[in-house]
Write an enzyme that holds these catalytic residues in place. Structure first.
Site: not given
Ligand code: F6P
Length: 545
Positions: A209, A215, A269-270, A355, A386, A514
């Site tokens: 965005k 990254e 973004g999410r 977030e 399990h 960051k």
């Protein structure tokens, strides 16, 4: 209009809920079912091909009625209107929150700064269609004239989790193209992915965005370098596409205008997989299915916007979660899909929910005095049974759990599906009923144990039960039902943010790490290490040694 700033703990309903909690906290779900023969149906909602059974919760009619009062008292009704109308409800960033506009009907009109954004949305949807069709059909080719075989999505957070989760969820519907995802700044991630790729036949989609995320930019540059070992600068235009709001930065990267997909600052973004951020999804399953995903989400939007609160799935599920979080003191919620296709669903929701609602300052700028966002976790059933179900069944913590299952399996293996679903139903029943000392005793009496052996073993075999669950039973995992399911959780997030009086659509909490990483990178790359606490200092020294 700004969102209300009502402290939920000051409401009449909150205070009544506290008293109600004291009155009902010792009631067992078994007893609630015994005394109300209609409970299953009464606390269920049927919508499209969803059956949402919330009866296995520690609730009574009064609980629901007080929770609904709470929703009204905190102004949920007008807040929903503000949300859909495009008011700047992301107040700390001065932005509207309009992921719902990305799946709105074509003739809807939603205005941001005087512009009807639905027209722009449909223009981008058209571009996604043309682009994805050309890649799938092989009409668009790589720099040596071969059709594409692989697509790599380069992004992180909301620019990765949605596309990964949906592509995995809709694997059954996938075409011949192989999809890959590079997110972590860990170079081993990108190099492992590159190992599998042929530059001549790979398309790269850079999704960011902001187009400033460390990254994503590092991975994109590493990939570009790798690509240029076999190709030339002009070939970047054929092999790279980008999705961003930052068109300037995209052009610096060398991406051709026709491969650039805009995004808007009114999409978080999410919540962005419905935009061109979902380009990899559209390429993987085809444009029609991408549109079906959006259509399913839109139907859930309409349900949420127009249904009275007592029949409104996101509202009811959000309020029940508030009940556990704020009155029963539950800290976490598990989300357990009984389909391997949804293996990334809880990881996706971790960002969406945590977030958004991991906040401790209220909408008036004060420290909240109540609990906010829940911790989300989960894995598909039956594998999770399990792994960690022991703790849900017999541990000391209260973990409200959502079970998501489907009536039909996609490959149609009835034998497997019946076993899967038998486990699905058995778990919620076991969590609710538990096993009493009397039942355990009866069971043990059938075995050849002495009286003292039986007494010694008995406490370990008792299940208290009374563990709350919601069951979402859906007809079939289709693009449409998946869209609706995701949108359901998106609206649950919204409702909880309104109740908790927090801003759900900013994420300032991710910034500090960051910033510090930028400085520490200098410490690592330069000979001198700057000022740090003694722990960080010794760790850095050790790392550099
Ligand atoms: O670190 C958090 C975050 O800002 C997320 O909210 C976002 O989804 C992610 O980073 C990626 O951001 P971008 O799409 O701008 O690269």
């Amino acid at each position: 209009m700004a969102l209300p700033t009502i402290n939920p703990t000051d409401t009449i309903a909150w205070n009544k809920l506290q008293a109600h909690y004291q009155e009902t906290k010792d009631k067992h779900l078994r007893e609630l079912f015994e005394t109300d023969t209609n409970r299953g149906e009464k606390f269920s909602l049927v919508w499209n091909d969803f059956l949402v059974d919330y009866s296995k919760n520690r609730i009574t009619d009064k609980t629901i009625s007080l929770l609904l009062d709470l929703a009204r008292e905190v102004g949920l009704e007008s807040a929903i209107k503000n949300y859909f109308d495009g008011e700047a409800i992301n107040q700390t960033e001065g932005r509207a929150v309009l992921h719902t506009a990305l799946r709105a009907a074509k003739d809807e009109k939603i205005f941001v700064d005087g512009e009807n954004i639905v027209d722009e949305v449909y223009a981008v949807r058209e571009k996604i269609k043309t682009f994805s069709q050309a890649i799938i059909s092989g009409e668009r080719k790589g720099f040596t004239g071969k059709p594409f075989t692989d697509v790599v999505n380069i992004g992180i957070g909301g620019s990765d989790l949605g596309p990964v989760m949906v592509t995995e969820a809709l694997k059954f519907y996938k075409n011949h193209l192989k999809t890959h995802f590079v997110s972590n700044v860990d170079g081993d991630h990108v190099h492992e992915v590159l190992k599998e790729l042929d530059p001549e036949t790979t398309l790269f989609v850079i999704v960011s965005k902001t187009f400033t995320t460390q990254e994503t930019l590092s991975n994109a540059l590493t990939i570009k370098k790798w690509f240029l070992k076999s190709a030339s600068e002009k070939d970047i235009a054929h092999h790279f596409a980008a999705v961003s709001t930052n068109l300037e930065k995209i052009s610096e990267f060398g991406i051709a205008d026709e491969n650039v997909f805009p995004m808007w600052d009114w999409v978080g973004g999410r919540f962005s997989l419905w935009s061109a951020v979902g380009l990899t999804i559209a390429i993987a399953v085809g444009h029609e299915r991408f549109e079906e995903l959006l259509a399913g989400a839109h139907e859930m939007d309409v349900h949420f916007k127009e249904t009275p609160f007592d029949k409104n799935i996101p509202v009811i599920l959000a309020l029940i979660s508030v009940w556990y979080n704020n009155f029963h003191g539950a800290e976490t919620e598990a989300i357990i899909p009984y389909t391997q296709y949804l293996s990334r669903f809880s990881a996706y929701l971790q960002q969406g929910i945590m977030e958004s609602n991991g906040k401790s300052v209220d909408r008036a700028g004060n420290r909240v005095g109540h609990q906010t966002g829940t911790i989300i976790w989960g894995e598909p059933g039956t594998n999770s049974q399990h792994a960690f179900f022991q703790l849900i069944h017999q541990g000391t913590k209260l973990i409200p759990t959502d079970f998501i299952g489907y009536k039909e399996s996609l490959h149609g293996d009835v034998d497997h599906h019946n076993k899967l679903m038998a486990n699905f139903f058995a778990q919620t029943e076991a969590l609710m009923n538990g096993k009493t000392p009397v039942e355990v005793k009866q069971e043990l009496e059938g075995q050849k144990l002495s009286a003292s052996e039986l007494e010694a073993l008995l406490p370990f075999k008792v299940f208290e039960g009374n563990k709350p669950t919601n069951t979402l039973l859906i007809q079939k995992l289709t693009p449409k039902s998946l869209g609706a399911l995701i949108a359901l959780y998106e609206h649950k997030i919204f409702v909880q943010g309104i109740v908790w009086n927090i801003f759900s659509y900013d994420q300032w909490g991710v910034e500090l790490g960051k910033q510090l990483a930028k400085n520490i990178l200098l410490d690592i790359e330069n000979s001198e290490i700057g000022k740090h606490d003694t722990s960080t200092l010794q760790l850095l020294q050790n790392f550099k040694r």
